[in-house]
Design a protein around this motif. Structure first.
Motif, PDB file in Angstrom:
ATOM      1  N   MET A  22       0.885  -0.860   0.278  1.00  0.00           N
ATOM      2  CA  MET A  22       0.035   0.018  -0.384  1.00  0.00           C
ATOM      3  C   MET A  22       1.101   1.265   0.037  1.00  0.00           C
ATOM      4  O   MET A  22       2.164   1.350   0.759  1.00  0.00           O
ATOM      5  N   GLN A  23       0.839   1.820  -0.695  1.00  0.00           N
ATOM      6  CA  GLN A  23       1.795   3.062  -0.933  1.00  0.00           C
ATOM      7  C   GLN A  23       0.435   4.800  -1.256  1.00  0.00           C
ATOM      8  O   GLN A  23      -0.518   4.707  -1.539  1.00  0.00           O
ATOM      9  N   MET A  24       1.048   5.381  -0.294  1.00  0.00           N
ATOM     10  CA  MET A  24      -0.084   6.476  -0.304  1.00  0.00           C
ATOM     11  C   MET A  24       0.785   7.785  -1.748  1.00  0.00           C
ATOM     12  O   MET A  24       2.342   7.962  -1.371  1.00  0.00           O
ATOM     13  N   THR A  25       0.473   7.764  -2.424  1.00  0.00           N
ATOM     14  CA  THR A  25       0.764   9.453  -3.465  1.00  0.00           C
ATOM     15  C   THR A  25       0.734  10.500  -3.547  1.00  0.00           C
ATOM     16  O   THR A  25       0.988  10.719  -3.776  1.00  0.00           O
ATOM     17  N   ASN A  26      -0.189  10.588  -2.403  1.00  0.00           N
ATOM     18  CA  ASN A  26      -0.863  12.395  -1.977  1.00  0.00           C
ATOM     19  C   ASN A  26      -0.161  12.141  -0.855  1.00  0.00           C
ATOM     20  O   ASN A  26      -1.055  11.909   0.238  1.00  0.00           O
ATOM     21  N   PRO A  27       0.727  13.176  -1.023  1.00  0.00           N
ATOM     22  CA  PRO A  27       1.734  13.547   0.665  1.00  0.00           C
ATOM     23  C   PRO A  27       0.694  13.951   1.450  1.00  0.00           C
ATOM     24  O   PRO A  27       1.238  14.401   2.627  1.00  0.00           O
ATOM     25  N   TRP A  28      -0.515  14.491   1.311  1.00  0.00           N
ATOM     26  CA  TRP A  28      -1.568  15.821   2.100  1.00  0.00           C
ATOM     27  C   TRP A  28      -3.219  14.418   2.866  1.00  0.00           C
ATOM     28  O   TRP A  28      -3.448  15.127   3.148  1.00  0.00           O
ATOM     29  N   VAL A  29      -2.595  13.498   1.937  1.00  0.00           N
ATOM     30  CA  VAL A  29      -3.642  11.920   2.943  1.00  0.00           C
ATOM     31  C   VAL A  29      -2.981  10.911   2.920  1.00  0.00           C
ATOM     32  O   VAL A  29      -1.731   9.921   2.906  1.00  0.00           O
ATOM     33  N   ILE A  30      -3.774  10.389   3.998  1.00  0.00           N
ATOM     34  CA  ILE A  30      -3.056   9.075   5.080  1.00  0.00           C
ATOM     35  C   ILE A  30      -4.523   8.014   4.985  1.00  0.00           C
ATOM     36  O   ILE A  30      -4.955   8.605   4.766  1.00  0.00           O
ATOM     37  N   ASP A  31      -4.000   7.162   4.834  1.00  0.00           N
ATOM     38  CA  ASP A  31      -4.854   5.997   4.451  1.00  0.00           C
ATOM     39  C   ASP A  31      -4.775   5.565   6.378  1.00  0.00           C
ATOM     40  O   ASP A  31      -4.080   5.953   6.855  1.00  0.00           O
ATOM     41  N   ASN A  32      -5.841   5.130   6.622  1.00  0.00           N
ATOM     42  CA  ASN A  32      -6.067   4.245   7.945  1.00  0.00           C
ATOM     43  C   ASN A  32      -5.829   3.540   9.233  1.00  0.00           C
ATOM     44  O   ASN A  32      -5.693   3.976   9.622  1.00  0.00           O
ATOM     45  N   THR A  33      -5.835   2.741   7.768  1.00  0.00           N
ATOM     46  CA  THR A  33      -4.189   1.791   8.005  1.00  0.00           C
ATOM     47  C   THR A  33      -2.499   2.283   8.724  1.00  0.00           C
ATOM     48  O   THR A  33      -2.463   1.766   9.776  1.00  0.00           O
ATOM     49  N   TYR A  34      -2.401   3.226   7.859  1.00  0.00           N
ATOM     50  CA  TYR A  34      -1.333   3.560   7.918  1.00  0.00           C
ATOM     51  C   TYR A  34      -1.103   5.196   9.814  1.00  0.00           C
ATOM     52  O   TYR A  34      -0.836   4.666  10.415  1.00  0.00           O
ATOM     53  N   SER A  78       2.305  12.925  20.758  1.00  0.00           N
ATOM     54  CA  SER A  78       3.002  14.193  20.415  1.00  0.00           C
ATOM     55  C   SER A  78       2.846  13.142  18.745  1.00  0.00           C
ATOM     56  O   SER A  78       2.590  13.965  17.465  1.00  0.00           O
ATOM     57  N   ALA A  79       2.344  11.252  18.780  1.00  0.00           N
ATOM     58  CA  ALA A  79       2.566  10.962  17.106  1.00  0.00           C
ATOM     59  C   ALA A  79       1.157  11.542  16.513  1.00  0.00           C
ATOM     60  O   ALA A  79       1.107  11.813  15.427  1.00  0.00           O
ATOM     61  N   LEU A  80      -0.263  12.117  17.639  1.00  0.00           N
ATOM     62  CA  LEU A  80      -1.417  12.170  17.204  1.00  0.00           C
ATOM     63  C   LEU A  80      -1.031  13.596  16.227  1.00  0.00           C
ATOM     64  O   LEU A  80      -2.053  14.038  15.702  1.00  0.00           O
ATOM     65  N   ILE A  81      -0.904  14.437  17.434  1.00  0.00           N
ATOM     66  CA  ILE A  81      -0.273  16.214  17.324  1.00  0.00           C
ATOM     67  C   ILE A  81       0.842  15.856  15.410  1.00  0.00           C
ATOM     68  O   ILE A  81      -0.166  16.396  15.075  1.00  0.00           O
ATOM     69  N   MET A  82       1.288  15.107  15.370  1.00  0.00           N
ATOM     70  CA  MET A  82       2.432  15.403  14.035  1.00  0.00           C
ATOM     71  C   MET A  82       1.289  15.119  13.123  1.00  0.00           C
ATOM     72  O   MET A  82       1.621  15.561  11.846  1.00  0.00           O
ATOM     73  N   LEU A  83       0.467  13.905  12.772  1.00  0.00           N
ATOM     74  CA  LEU A  83      -0.454  13.490  12.315  1.00  0.00           C
ATOM     75  C   LEU A  83      -1.626  14.068  11.559  1.00  0.00           C
ATOM     76  O   LEU A  83      -2.132  14.981  10.973  1.00  0.00           O
ATOM     77  N   LEU A  84      -2.191  15.615  12.609  1.00  0.00           N
ATOM     78  CA  LEU A  84      -2.813  16.003  12.636  1.00  0.00           C
ATOM     79  C   LEU A  84      -2.225  17.665  11.779  1.00  0.00           C
ATOM     80  O   LEU A  84      -2.887  17.959  11.041  1.00  0.00           O
ATOM     81  N   SER A  85      -0.410  17.809  12.311  1.00  0.00           N
ATOM     82  CA  SER A  85      -0.090  18.908  11.545  1.00  0.00           C
ATOM     83  C   SER A  85      -0.090  18.087  10.424  1.00  0.00           C
ATOM     84  O   SER A  85       0.194  19.804   9.448  1.00  0.00           O
ATOM     85  N   MET A  86       0.400  17.061   9.864  1.00  0.00           N
ATOM     86  CA  MET A  86       0.225  17.292   8.178  1.00  0.00           C
ATOM     87  C   MET A  86      -0.601  16.971   7.212  1.00  0.00           C
ATOM     88  O   MET A  86      -0.684  17.353   6.499  1.00  0.00           O
ATOM     89  N   TYR A  87      -1.645  15.884   7.917  1.00  0.00           N
ATOM     90  CA  TYR A  87      -2.854  15.538   7.459  1.00  0.00           C
ATOM     91  C   TYR A  87      -4.023  16.260   7.572  1.00  0.00           C
ATOM     92  O   TYR A  87      -5.004  15.802   6.802  1.00  0.00           O
ATOM     93  N   GLY A  88      -3.851  17.070   9.251  1.00  0.00           N
ATOM     94  CA  GLY A  88      -5.552  17.179   9.297  1.00  0.00           C
ATOM     95  C   GLY A  88      -5.953  17.775   8.730  1.00  0.00           C
ATOM     96  O   GLY A  88      -7.027  18.848   8.624  1.00  0.00           O
ATOM     97  N   PHE A  89      -4.990  19.248   7.939  1.00  0.00           N
ATOM     98  CA  PHE A  89      -6.140  20.017   7.869  1.00  0.00           C
ATOM     99  C   PHE A  89      -5.472  20.562   5.399  1.00  0.00           C
ATOM    100  O   PHE A  89      -5.320  21.036   4.898  1.00  0.00           O
ATOM    101  N   ALA A  90      -5.463  19.181   5.137  1.00  0.00           N
ATOM    102  CA  ALA A  90      -5.044  18.781   3.433  1.00  0.00           C
ATOM    103  C   ALA A  90      -6.860  19.708   2.742  1.00  0.00           C
ATOM    104  O   ALA A  90      -6.468  19.475   2.015  1.00  0.00           O
ATOM    105  N   ALA A  91      -7.738  19.902   3.338  1.00  0.00           N
ATOM    106  CA  ALA A  91      -9.275  20.073   2.888  1.00  0.00           C
ATOM    107  C   ALA A  91      -8.053  21.943   2.237  1.00  0.00           C
ATOM    108  O   ALA A  91     -10.034  22.772   1.428  1.00  0.00           O
ATOM    109  N   PHE A  92      -7.605  22.532   3.067  1.00  0.00           N
ATOM    110  CA  PHE A  92      -7.188  23.136   2.717  1.00  0.00           C
ATOM    111  C   PHE A  92      -6.220  23.770   1.943  1.00  0.00           C
ATOM    112  O   PHE A  92      -5.310  25.101   1.655  1.00  0.00           O
ATOM    113  N   VAL A  93      -5.880  22.821   1.523  1.00  0.00           N
ATOM    114  CA  VAL A  93      -4.458  22.776   1.307  1.00  0.00           C
ATOM    115  C   VAL A  93      -4.706  23.934  -0.246  1.00  0.00           C
ATOM    116  O   VAL A  93      -3.843  24.619  -0.847  1.00  0.00           O
TER     117      VAL A  93
END
Length: 239
Positions: free
Chosen positions: A1-13, A51-66
């Motif tokens: 399973m490969q993530m192609t969009n850097p702003w989107v992450i799969d639930n498995t990841y 810390s991991a959750l905050i990093m996930l939020l920082s990277m992927y939580g605001f993808a709708a505004f990119v």
């Protein structure tokens, strides 16, 4: 399973990274827990997971505004807040006991665990796992080496109270010399009118506070028992 969009992450990841943060933080927390430190297993797990959750939020939580032209997305903006904020939690584990400062290593381990959680949240698994192993070995192995070869002396604060007319200071000083215990700091306070019994009899009393160091481990219970056997001594406190 490969993530192609850097702003989107799969639930498995997301699940993989959060579980990895729990395992890595728990490993360091287990070492702190077995050594009976203020911050143990649960604290380190929560710091790493948060810390991991905050990093996930920082990277992927605001993808709708990119795609918004007026919005600038910075994946590291929340991570910097974690590094700054963890200092308040670490400061709570640092204590000044009157003879030494304790908790510095635990505070440092919390800071490192926060960094490990951020690395896991960002997907830097190798760096996070390698850092965890290095930290674990440092805490587990080097502690024994430090206790045996670097910290060649043990420190105690001893307070002795007794009658001033009984040669209290000389007796206590000779007691320490016989056992090769060095007095690094000495304070003597004399109080008058100290009650000796319920009948109202009073006498001058001395309070001797000593900061002691010894190459050998001192037994507080045995030392207290021996000091209390001295003539004129009625109170002993050892830290």
């Amino acid at each position: 399973m490969q993530m192609t969009n850097p702003w989107v992450i799969d639930n498995t990841y997301i699940l993989l990274r959060l579980l990895c943060a729990v395992l890595l933080g728990g490993l360091i927390g287990w070492e702190r827990e077995r050594s009976s430190h203020a911050a143990g297993l649960r604290t380190h797990i929560l710091v790493s997971l948060g810390s991991a959750l905050i990093m996930l939020l920082s990277m992927y939580g605001f993808a709708a505004f990119v795609q918004e032209p007026s919005v600038r997305v910075d994946p590291a903006r929340l991570a910097t807040a974690v590094i700054s904020g963890i200092g308040f939690l670490g400061a709570g584990t640092i204590l000044f006991t009157g003879k030494a400062i304790t908790g510095l290593t635990t505070a440092a381990s919390l800071w490192v665990v926060a960094a490990i959680g951020l690395a896991v949240g960002a997907g830097f698994y190798f760096a996070a796992i390698l850092t965890t192993l290095i930290v674990f070995l440092t805490l587990l192995v080097l502690n024994s080496v430090e206790q045996r070869y670097i910290r060649g002396h043990h420190t105690h604060v001893v307070t002795v109270r007794g009658r001033t007319g009984s040669g209290l200071l000389e007796k206590v000083s000779d007691f320490m010399k016989e056992r090769e215990i060095r007095i690094r700091k000495l304070e003597v306070h004399v109080k008058s009118g100290y009650p000796l019994s319920e009948s109202g009899e009073t006498s001058s009393a001395a309070e001797i506070t000593m900061h002691l160091t010894s190459d050998k481990r001192m037994d507080p219970a045995e030392m207290t028992h021996q000091l209390l056997r001295m003539d004129g001594v009625y109170s002993v406190a050892i830290e």
